[in-house]
Design an enzyme around this catalytic site. Structure first.
Site, PDB file in Angstrom:
ATOM      1  N   SER A 127      10.206   8.385  -2.319  1.00  0.00           N
ATOM      2  CA  SER A 127      10.832   7.338  -1.903  1.00  0.00           C
ATOM      3  C   SER A 127      12.376   7.542  -1.590  1.00  0.00           C
ATOM      4  O   SER A 127      12.736   8.464  -1.273  1.00  0.00           O
ATOM      5  CB  SER A 127      10.606   6.116  -2.464  1.00  0.00           C
ATOM      6  OG  SER A 127      10.945   4.975  -1.863  1.00  0.00           O
ATOM      7  N   ASP A 143       0.980   3.745   4.293  1.00  0.00           N
ATOM      8  CA  ASP A 143       2.239   3.161   3.555  1.00  0.00           C
ATOM      9  C   ASP A 143       2.983   2.551   4.834  1.00  0.00           C
ATOM     10  O   ASP A 143       3.377   2.906   5.705  1.00  0.00           O
ATOM     11  CB  ASP A 143       2.892   4.478   3.233  1.00  0.00           C
ATOM     12  CG  ASP A 143       4.215   4.416   2.435  1.00  0.00           C
ATOM     13  OD1 ASP A 143       4.750   3.368   2.379  1.00  0.00           O
ATOM     14  OD2 ASP A 143       4.517   5.572   1.700  1.00  0.00           O
ATOM     15  N   HIS A 162       2.313   3.478  -0.549  1.00  0.00           N
ATOM     16  CA  HIS A 162       3.731   4.042  -1.049  1.00  0.00           C
ATOM     17  C   HIS A 162       3.647   4.360  -2.510  1.00  0.00           C
ATOM     18  O   HIS A 162       3.944   5.253  -3.190  1.00  0.00           O
ATOM     19  CB  HIS A 162       4.638   3.043  -0.868  1.00  0.00           C
ATOM     20  CG  HIS A 162       6.142   3.505  -1.063  1.00  0.00           C
ATOM     21  ND1 HIS A 162       6.619   4.289  -0.108  1.00  0.00           N
ATOM     22  CD2 HIS A 162       7.172   3.212  -1.863  1.00  0.00           C
ATOM     23  CE1 HIS A 162       7.858   4.419  -0.328  1.00  0.00           C
ATOM     24  NE2 HIS A 162       8.326   3.884  -1.520  1.00  0.00           N
TER      25      HIS A 162
END
Length: 401
Positions: free
Chosen positions: A174, A344, A377
């Site tokens: 991320s 995601d 995610h």
């Protein structure tokens, strides 16, 4: 109208990149004050692994905690290069150890002969130190991810290189991918790097499909906090809770399944680990950092922080608009492993495609792209099958470099 409960709020924020009291750690006049219940003791040693605590000072005075797992459970010395693990937004190095050892990347790497180093960015529980500033002062929180690129990442890279005498592999998740890509685009750190693995890569964000995240951007959540004088974005704080409550009052926002609405439908998480999440996460960040990320969503580019004032931008950058980070400038021969997911909603597949388009001239044998249709995610750091699905291919990639 749905109200956000305390537990729901934690879940919203927990999964931005993925209920203990926050330990105050700071340094005044160069006198270090460090927690006694660090990550080594709370997360690593009790799993049967050796662990070392390290402190690293950035050029702008922040004192960062790092952990080293120098060998696996077998006790044998590592026979492979060092790996630096960099967490995402509102998380810390514990990101990589939330599952049992055979499912957690930090332990898997150690057991496979890598020398593992965990980074913890400024403002998180074990990296709240500074040579002169206390976290209680607004000046401590005057930073965005630009400073993570310029100072935190360079300090941790240099420290691992100095301690080991080797070039290192890098794994980011991320926000940990964004700061790496920005640094690489400026040709920084590549002389100390063997390869980089970017999980759920964040670069371009304007096609982000998370309704909750977009709602936070649309109501100028971070800006409101900043204008109210809230310099530290503390997910457990009252000011944050009050403003986040407005998100669930927006039309079209379903607050019955907050985690899925925020990150996308994670396929493979073990709900029994929720207690581990809530014991250690989420972590604080600078409100200014969230403003910077919101600017990316609105503007569709990757640029330095915009002061929204031509004179201030001139003061900081020597030009009226913030300089851009050009992804096409990443060295074409830098070995990269990118893994992204079809579910995601933060690292959206369309935004990832824009990133891949900017890497179209990358050497074909230096870029490996993995797509997991079922991953969202949080799966990349917490899925029960991540070892087989992502980490084994990642380690195979490392071994070729």
């Amino acid at each position: 109208m749905a109200k956000i409960s305390a537990s729901s709020l934690l879940l919203i924020l927990l999964f931005v990149s993925a209920a203990a009291s926050r330990t105050k750690i700071y340094s005044i006049n160069n006198e270090d004050v460090h927690a006694t219940d660090g990550i080594c003791k709370t997360m690593v040693e009790k799993q049967g692994y050796a662990c070392q605590e390290h402190l690293v000072t950035t050029q702008d005075g922040y004192i960062l905690s790092m952990q080293r797992i120098p060998k696996g459970q077998s006790g044998e010395a590592p026979d492979k290069p060092p790996v630096l693990l960099q967490h995402g937004l509102l998380m810390d190095g514990i990101t990589w150890m939330l599952n049992p050892p055979d499912q957690s990347l930090a332990f898997i790497l150690a057991d496979n002969g890598f020398d593992v180093w965990l980074a913890n960015t400024r403002g998180t529980k074990y990296s709240r130190g500074h040579k002169t500033l206390s976290p209680n002062k607004s000046a401590y929180w005057d930073w965005s991810w630009d400073q993570l690129v310029a100072y935190d990442l360079s300090a941790t890279f240099q420290y691992v290189s100095d301690q080991t005498g080797q070039k290192l592999h890098y794994v980011g998740h991320s926000l940990g991918t964004l700061i790496a890509l920005a640094a690489f685009s400026e040709k920084k750190l590549v002389n100390m790097l063997r390869s980089a693995a970017l999980l759920s890569p964040i670069a371009y964000l304007n096609q982000m499909s998370s309704l909750l995240a977009r709602a936070a951007v649309d109501i100028f959540l971070a800006e409101d906090l900043y204008w109210l004088g809230v310099d530290e974005f503390d997910p457990r704080g009252e000011a944050v809770a009050k403003l986040l409550e407005d998100i669930c009052n927006k039309p079209g926002i379903d607050c019955t399944n907050l985690m899925t609405s925020f990150t996308g439908q994670n396929c493979c998480l073990n709900s029994s680990n929720v207690d581990v999440f809530l014991e250690h996460e989420p972590q604080s960040t600078a409100t200014k950092n969230l403003i910077h990320i919101a600017q990316m969503v609105r503007n569709g580019n990757i640029a330095m922080f915009d002061y929204d004032d031509k004179d201030k931008n001139m003061e900081h950058y020597g030009q009226p608009t913030p300089p851009a980070y050009n992804m096409a400038n990443i060295p074409n021969d830098l070995p990269l492993f990118l893994s992204y997911g079809g579910k995601d909603m933060l690292s959206d597949v369309n935004d990832v495609q824009v990133l891949l388009d900017s890497l179209k001239d990358h050497d074909g044998d230096k870029l490996v792209v993995q797509f997991r249709e079922d991953y969202a995610h949080a799966d990349f750091v917490m899925a029960v099958n991540a070892k087989q699905a992502v980490y084994d291919p990642l380690m195979a990639f490392f071994k070729l470099q």
